[in-house]
Design a protein around this motif. Structure first.
Motif, PDB file in Angstrom:
ATOM      1  N   ASP A  53       3.437   3.481  -7.187  1.00  0.00           N
ATOM      2  CA  ASP A  53       3.079   2.717  -5.995  1.00  0.00           C
ATOM      3  C   ASP A  53       4.241   1.829  -5.553  1.00  0.00           C
ATOM      4  OD1 ASP A  53       2.580   1.238  -8.389  1.00  0.00           O
ATOM      5  OD2 ASP A  53       1.179  -0.092  -7.351  1.00  0.00           O
ATOM      6  N   LEU A  54       4.885   1.162  -6.500  1.00  0.00           N
ATOM      7  CA  LEU A  54       6.024   0.309  -6.152  1.00  0.00           C
ATOM      8  C   LEU A  54       7.214   1.138  -5.686  1.00  0.00           C
ATOM      9  CD1 LEU A  54       5.924  -2.399  -8.970  1.00  0.00           C
ATOM     10  CD2 LEU A  54       4.941  -2.471  -6.663  1.00  0.00           C
ATOM     11  N   GLY A  55       7.416   2.290  -6.310  1.00  0.00           N
ATOM     12  CA  GLY A  55       8.487   3.180  -5.875  1.00  0.00           C
ATOM     13  C   GLY A  55       8.277   3.643  -4.445  1.00  0.00           C
ATOM     14  N   ALA A  56       7.054   4.018  -4.116  1.00  0.00           N
ATOM     15  CA  ALA A  56       6.746   4.455  -2.752  1.00  0.00           C
ATOM     16  C   ALA A  56       6.933   3.312  -1.758  1.00  0.00           C
ATOM     17  CB  ALA A  56       5.319   4.997  -2.684  1.00  0.00           C
ATOM     18  N   LEU A  57       6.567   2.108  -2.161  1.00  0.00           N
ATOM     19  CA  LEU A  57       6.752   0.940  -1.296  1.00  0.00           C
ATOM     20  C   LEU A  57       8.239   0.675  -1.054  1.00  0.00           C
ATOM     21  CD1 LEU A  57       4.868  -1.021   0.146  1.00  0.00           C
ATOM     22  CD2 LEU A  57       5.020  -2.519  -1.842  1.00  0.00           C
ATOM     23  N   ALA A  58       9.068   0.825  -2.083  1.00  0.00           N
ATOM     24  CA  ALA A  58      10.516   0.654  -1.930  1.00  0.00           C
ATOM     25  C   ALA A  58      11.087   1.700  -0.977  1.00  0.00           C
ATOM     26  CB  ALA A  58      11.210   0.737  -3.293  1.00  0.00           C
ATOM     27  N   LEU A  59      10.627   2.936  -1.099  1.00  0.00           N
ATOM     28  CA  LEU A  59      11.107   3.994  -0.208  1.00  0.00           C
ATOM     29  C   LEU A  59      10.662   3.755   1.234  1.00  0.00           C
ATOM     30  CD1 LEU A  59      10.622   7.105  -2.523  1.00  0.00           C
ATOM     31  CD2 LEU A  59      12.738   5.830  -2.061  1.00  0.00           C
ATOM     32  N   ALA A  60       9.463   3.211   1.412  1.00  0.00           N
ATOM     33  CA  ALA A  60       8.999   2.873   2.763  1.00  0.00           C
ATOM     34  C   ALA A  60       9.869   1.773   3.361  1.00  0.00           C
ATOM     35  CB  ALA A  60       7.533   2.436   2.726  1.00  0.00           C
ATOM     36  N   ALA A 101       8.658   8.220  10.382  1.00  0.00           N
ATOM     37  CA  ALA A 101       7.659   9.153   9.833  1.00  0.00           C
ATOM     38  C   ALA A 101       7.723   9.194   8.303  1.00  0.00           C
ATOM     39  CB  ALA A 101       7.872  10.551  10.416  1.00  0.00           C
ATOM     40  N   ILE A 102       8.925   9.238   7.760  1.00  0.00           N
ATOM     41  CA  ILE A 102       9.073   9.257   6.302  1.00  0.00           C
ATOM     42  C   ILE A 102       8.579   7.935   5.714  1.00  0.00           C
ATOM     43  CG2 ILE A 102      10.768   9.283   4.423  1.00  0.00           C
ATOM     44  CD1 ILE A 102      12.352  11.321   6.153  1.00  0.00           C
ATOM     45  N   GLY A 103       8.876   6.838   6.381  1.00  0.00           N
ATOM     46  CA  GLY A 103       8.360   5.540   5.929  1.00  0.00           C
ATOM     47  C   GLY A 103       6.845   5.503   5.966  1.00  0.00           C
ATOM     48  N   GLY A 104       6.254   6.090   7.002  1.00  0.00           N
ATOM     49  CA  GLY A 104       4.794   6.168   7.079  1.00  0.00           C
ATOM     50  C   GLY A 104       4.213   7.007   5.956  1.00  0.00           C
ATOM     51  N   ALA A 105       4.860   8.120   5.652  1.00  0.00           N
ATOM     52  CA  ALA A 105       4.400   8.960   4.535  1.00  0.00           C
ATOM     53  C   ALA A 105       4.505   8.201   3.214  1.00  0.00           C
ATOM     54  CB  ALA A 105       5.209  10.248   4.473  1.00  0.00           C
ATOM     55  N   ALA A 106       5.563   7.426   3.060  1.00  0.00           N
ATOM     56  CA  ALA A 106       5.715   6.627   1.838  1.00  0.00           C
ATOM     57  C   ALA A 106       4.619   5.563   1.743  1.00  0.00           C
ATOM     58  CB  ALA A 106       7.103   5.994   1.784  1.00  0.00           C
ATOM     59  N   LEU A 107       4.215   4.998   2.876  1.00  0.00           N
ATOM     60  CA  LEU A 107       3.105   4.031   2.857  1.00  0.00           C
ATOM     61  C   LEU A 107       1.797   4.709   2.453  1.00  0.00           C
ATOM     62  CD1 LEU A 107       3.645   1.738   5.983  1.00  0.00           C
ATOM     63  CD2 LEU A 107       3.958   1.165   3.563  1.00  0.00           C
ATOM     64  N   VAL A 108       1.584   5.921   2.932  1.00  0.00           N
ATOM     65  CA  VAL A 108       0.396   6.678   2.525  1.00  0.00           C
ATOM     66  C   VAL A 108       0.432   6.921   1.021  1.00  0.00           C
ATOM     67  CG1 VAL A 108      -0.796   8.900   2.717  1.00  0.00           C
ATOM     68  CG2 VAL A 108       0.009   7.739   4.781  1.00  0.00           C
ATOM     69  N   MET A 109       1.604   7.291   0.500  1.00  0.00           N
ATOM     70  CA  MET A 109       1.741   7.505  -0.941  1.00  0.00           C
ATOM     71  C   MET A 109       1.469   6.205  -1.704  1.00  0.00           C
ATOM     72  SD  MET A 109       4.959  10.069  -1.325  1.00  0.00           S
ATOM     73  CE  MET A 109       4.552  10.594  -2.981  1.00  0.00           C
ATOM     74  N   PHE A 110       1.988   5.099  -1.187  1.00  0.00           N
ATOM     75  CA  PHE A 110       1.729   3.804  -1.822  1.00  0.00           C
ATOM     76  C   PHE A 110       0.228   3.562  -1.931  1.00  0.00           C
ATOM     77  CE2 PHE A 110       0.472  -0.583  -0.849  1.00  0.00           C
ATOM     78  CZ  PHE A 110       0.787  -1.171  -2.068  1.00  0.00           C
ATOM     79  N   ALA A 111      -0.483   3.735  -0.823  1.00  0.00           N
ATOM     80  CA  ALA A 111      -1.928   3.504  -0.824  1.00  0.00           C
ATOM     81  C   ALA A 111      -2.631   4.477  -1.771  1.00  0.00           C
ATOM     82  CB  ALA A 111      -2.478   3.644   0.595  1.00  0.00           C
ATOM     83  N   PHE A 112      -2.208   5.731  -1.750  1.00  0.00           N
ATOM     84  CA  PHE A 112      -2.794   6.748  -2.626  1.00  0.00           C
ATOM     85  C   PHE A 112      -2.605   6.368  -4.097  1.00  0.00           C
ATOM     86  CE2 PHE A 112      -2.054  10.814  -4.938  1.00  0.00           C
ATOM     87  CZ  PHE A 112      -3.343  11.313  -4.882  1.00  0.00           C
ATOM     88  N   PHE A 113      -1.391   6.011  -4.463  1.00  0.00           N
ATOM     89  CA  PHE A 113      -1.121   5.642  -5.858  1.00  0.00           C
ATOM     90  C   PHE A 113      -1.855   4.361  -6.246  1.00  0.00           C
ATOM     91  CE2 PHE A 113       3.106   7.931  -5.253  1.00  0.00           C
ATOM     92  CZ  PHE A 113       2.658   9.086  -5.864  1.00  0.00           C
ATOM     93  N   ALA A 114      -1.869   3.381  -5.351  1.00  0.00           N
ATOM     94  CA  ALA A 114      -2.534   2.114  -5.666  1.00  0.00           C
ATOM     95  C   ALA A 114      -4.046   2.277  -5.776  1.00  0.00           C
ATOM     96  CB  ALA A 114      -2.185   1.058  -4.611  1.00  0.00           C
ATOM     97  N   TYR A 115      -4.601   3.224  -5.028  1.00  0.00           N
ATOM     98  CA  TYR A 115      -6.048   3.450  -5.045  1.00  0.00           C
ATOM     99  C   TYR A 115      -6.476   4.395  -6.168  1.00  0.00           C
ATOM    100  CZ  TYR A 115     -10.736   4.680  -3.504  1.00  0.00           C
ATOM    101  OH  TYR A 115     -12.082   4.894  -3.457  1.00  0.00           O
ATOM    102  N   ALA A 116      -5.758   5.503  -6.311  1.00  0.00           N
ATOM    103  CA  ALA A 116      -6.201   6.558  -7.231  1.00  0.00           C
ATOM    104  C   ALA A 116      -5.270   6.749  -8.423  1.00  0.00           C
ATOM    105  CB  ALA A 116      -6.314   7.877  -6.471  1.00  0.00           C
ATOM    106  N   GLY A 117      -4.239   5.951  -8.523  1.00  0.00           N
ATOM    107  CA  GLY A 117      -3.225   6.158  -9.548  1.00  0.00           C
ATOM    108  C   GLY A 117      -3.731   6.204 -10.969  1.00  0.00           C
TER     109      GLY A 117
END
Length: 139
Positions: free
Chosen positions: A67-74, A108-124
């Protein structure tokens, strides 16, 4: 499902790994471009951004506080869009169009990274093939 998430994570970070490696192995060339876009301390900015995107990539790829990695990429993607591809500053039509494409790609890539952040934070915690669960939790 776990294997699909892993494949998606690995495919997602390929772009960032290549870019981060270039930031650290071709620093002077990349810093020259960074300077041309008006970013202060271009060598420092190039090295720091390379470290951030490589760390974020490793985090997402390995599932180590992904989740933190995805947030950094966003954060990196949105920053690059604004700082490096400000199409609104360009007057030449072809350059403006090219920078606009790059800006929206980064957005768009930043938006995808935010989706990944939410996904990992919710379902990780429920995902397999991860080293750790999320550092943050969204319920």
């Amino acid at each position: 499902m776990d294997v699909l998430v892993l494949i998606g994570r690995l495919l997602f970070v390929v772009l960032f790994v290549a870019s981060g490696t270039a930031h650290l192995t071709k620093t002077q060339q990349m810093a020259g471009y960074t300077a041309s876009r008006g970013v202060p301390m271009p060598v420092v900015a190039t090295v720091l951004s390379g470290v951030v995107i490589l760390a974020g990539s490793v985090s997402v790829a390995l599932g180590l506080w992904a989740d933190l990695g995805a947030l950094a990429l966003a954060a990196f993607s949105f920053s690059v869009g604004v700082l490096m591809h400000g199409f609104w500053k360009e007057s030449e039509p072809q350059t403006r169009m090219m920078e606009q494409t790059q800006f929206f790609k980064d957005t768009a890539i930043g938006g995808a990274a935010l989706v990944m952040f939410a996904f990992f934070a919710y379902a990780g915690h429920d995902l397999g093939l991860m080293i750790t669960g999320p550092a943050l939790s969204i319920s």
